[in-house]
Scaffold this active site. Structure first.
Site, mmCIF file in Angstrom:
data_model
loop_
_atom_site.group_PDB
_atom_site.id
_atom_site.type_symbol
_atom_site.label_atom_id
_atom_site.label_comp_id
_atom_site.label_asym_id
_atom_site.label_seq_id
_atom_site.Cartn_x
_atom_site.Cartn_y
_atom_site.Cartn_z
ATOM 1 N N ARG A 55 38.564 35.912 37.964
ATOM 2 C CA ARG A 55 40.118 35.847 37.688
ATOM 3 C C ARG A 55 40.498 37.050 37.029
ATOM 4 N NH1 ARG A 55 41.903 34.082 32.849
ATOM 5 N NH2 ARG A 55 40.300 32.527 32.887
ATOM 6 N N LYS A 205 53.636 42.124 53.891
ATOM 7 C CA LYS A 205 54.361 42.668 55.046
ATOM 8 C C LYS A 205 53.635 44.107 55.649
ATOM 9 C CE LYS A 205 57.753 40.015 53.595
ATOM 10 N NZ LYS A 205 57.362 39.395 52.475
#
Length: 385
Positions: A55, A205
Site C-alpha cells: 500500500r 487514457k
C-alpha cells in the site's frame, strides 16, 4: 539509468527510465511484483529499495512513477487507481474548509462532480471561469483562493489556456496551478516547464493507451507537496495494484508514436468535417480559426487526437450519428488505440447538466484512434450522410 536524465529524448526515456533489466535474471521488462508485503532482516531491516508494504510502495509502481516523473520533467510522480483518485488526493491535500478553487467553465464532468457535489460539503468554494481569458481568471481570484485547476485542451470543447499566464496569476495570488494534462499528454505538452505546480493524468487514457487499465497520476517538483500527496495516498489506501502499474508502463513505451498517429488521423477527420452540410462547428485547436490556436501552437508539439463538433438538427441528430458509425465505437473514455464516439450531454458530461458547464446537446466528441485514416473518414461520412 537515472530517472532525471533529461538529456535523453522523450521516446528513449519512455522506454528505459525506471525499467533497467532485472539484475538477478536479466529480464528486460520490469516484473509484476504481486506481493502485499516484504520480508525484513530484523525489525526495521528493510531490503533494497526500502519496501515494507505494497500500500505504501511497490517496485512495479515505482518503475511507473520514475518513468512518468521523467516524461513530465518533474522530480516526483505518484500513481493512483484512477484519475479521479488522483484528483481527490490533490484537492484534499491543497484545500481546507473555507478555501476557494478556480475551475474551468468547460471541464471533465467527474472533476466538476467532485468539486460541486463532494468538496462543497467540506466547505470548499469554487468558481468556474473561461480560463482562456486571463483577465477573467485574475478577476475570479479571491483572498482565499488556493488552487487554479486547469484543463488544456479542455474536455469536451477543446479550449486552450495559456499555461505560463495562469502560472503567473497563481504565483501572484499565492495559489498553486494544477494542470490536467490528460488530453495533451507529456509528449505534446509540458506544464511543469511552463510554471505549473502539479500535473495530473488519468493514465487510463493516452498513457495506458489500450483501454485495458484504469489509473491516475500526480507529478510535481515540489518536495513538500509530494510528501503530503504520498501521505494522504497511503493513509486513504488510494493505490493501484502492480498489474495495473505494469499495464500502464507497457502503454507508455509507445506513447510518442501513438500520439503522432492520433494527431495525423485527427487532422484528416477535421478536414473532412469542415464544410460538411450537416456540421455546424468543429472544435480542434489545430484550426487556425480556433481562438486558442496561437497559444496551442506555442505550448504544444501537435494538437492531439481529440475532436468535437456540433451537428445540425439538435440532440436527436447527434444521437443518430453516434448510432450509425461502424468503426467509431459508441463508448465513454478516450485515448485508446481504437476510435471512440460519444454524446457528452448524455454521457461523460451528464453531471454538469443545468450548471455553467453544461455542454450543447448536439455536440459529438471523438477520440480518434490509430486505425487507417481513410477508413475512419469514410465511417464518419457515412454516419453523417
Amino acid at each position: 539509468m537515472s530517472e532525471g536524465d533529461s538529456r535523453l529524448g522523450f521516446e528513449t526515456r519512455a522506454i528505459h527510465v525506471g525499467q533497467t533489466p532485472d539484475p538477478r535474471t536479466g529480464a528486460v521488462i520490469p516484473p509484476i511484483y504481486a506481493t502485499s508485503t516484504f520480508a525484513q532482516d530484523g525489525v526495521g531491516g528493510l531490503r533494497e529499495g526500502g519496501y515494507e508494504y505494497s500500500r505504501t510502495r511497490n517496485p512495479t509502481r515505482t518503475a511507473l512513477e520514475e518513468c512518468l516523473a521523467s516524461l513530465e520533467g518533474g522530480r516526483h510522480a505518484l500513481a493512483f487507481p484512477s484519475g479521479m483518485a488522483a484528483s481527490d488526493v490533490a484537492m484534499r491535500t491543497m484545500l481546507r474548509p473555507g478555501d476557494h478553487i478556480v475551475i474551468p467553465d468547460d471541464a471533465y464532468g467527474g472533476t466538476f462532480r467532485l468539486v460541486d457535489k463532494v468538496l462543497v460539503l467540506w466547505g470548499i468554494e469554487h468558481t468556474p471561469v473561461h480560463q482562456a481569458d486571463l483577465a477573467a481568471v485574475r478577476a475570479a481570484i479571491r483572498p482565499n483562493t488556493k488552487v487554479i485547476w486547469c484543463e488544456t485542451p479542455t474536455n469536451p470543447l477543446l479550449a486552450i489556456s495559456d499555461l505560463a499566464g495562469l502560472a503567473q496569476i497563481a504565483a501572484e495570488a499565492g495559489a498553486r496551478l494544477v494542470v490536467d494534462n490528460t488530453f495533451a499528454t507529456p509528449y505534446l505538452q509540458s506544464p511543469l516547464g511552463l510554471g505549473a505546480d502539479v500535473v495530473l493524468h488519468s493514465t487510463t487514457k493516452y498513457l495506458g493507451g489500450h483501454s485495458d487499465v484504469v489509473g491516475g497520476a500526480l507529478i510535481t517538483s515540489d518536495d513538500e507537496l509530494n510528501e503530503q500527496f504520498a501521505f494522504l495516498r497511503n493513509a486513504s489506501g488510494s493505490v493501484p495494484g502492480p498489474f495495473d502499474a505494469w499495464l500502464t508502463l507497457r502503454g507508455v513505451k509507445t506513447l510518442a508514436v501513438r500520439m503522432e498517429r492520433h494527431s495525423d488521423n485527427a487532422e484528416r477527420i477535421v478536414e473532412a468535417l469542415l464544410g460538411h452540410p450537416r456540421v455546424e462547428r468543429v472544435y480542434y485547436p489545430g484550426l487556425r480559426e480556433h481562438p486558442g490556436h496561437e497559444v496551442a501552437a506555442k505550448q504544444m508539439r501537435r494538437f492531439g487526437g481529440m475532436v468535437s463538433f456540433t451537428v445540425a438538427g439538435g440532440e436527436q441528430a447527434a444521437l443518430d450519428v453516434t448510432a450509425k458509425t461502424k468503426l467509431f465505437i459508441l463508448a465513454e473514455s478516450l485515448g485508446g488505440v481504437e476510435s471512440l464516439i460519444e454524446h457528452p450531454h448524455k454521457m461523460t458530461h451528464a453531471s454538469v447538466a443545468g450548471s455553467e458547464l453544461e455542454v450543447p446537446d448536439n455536440l459529438i466528441r471523438l477520440s480518434v484512434g490509430i486505425e487507417d485514416g481513410t477508413d475512419l473518414v469514410q465511417d464518419l461520412l457515412q454516419a453523417l450522410a
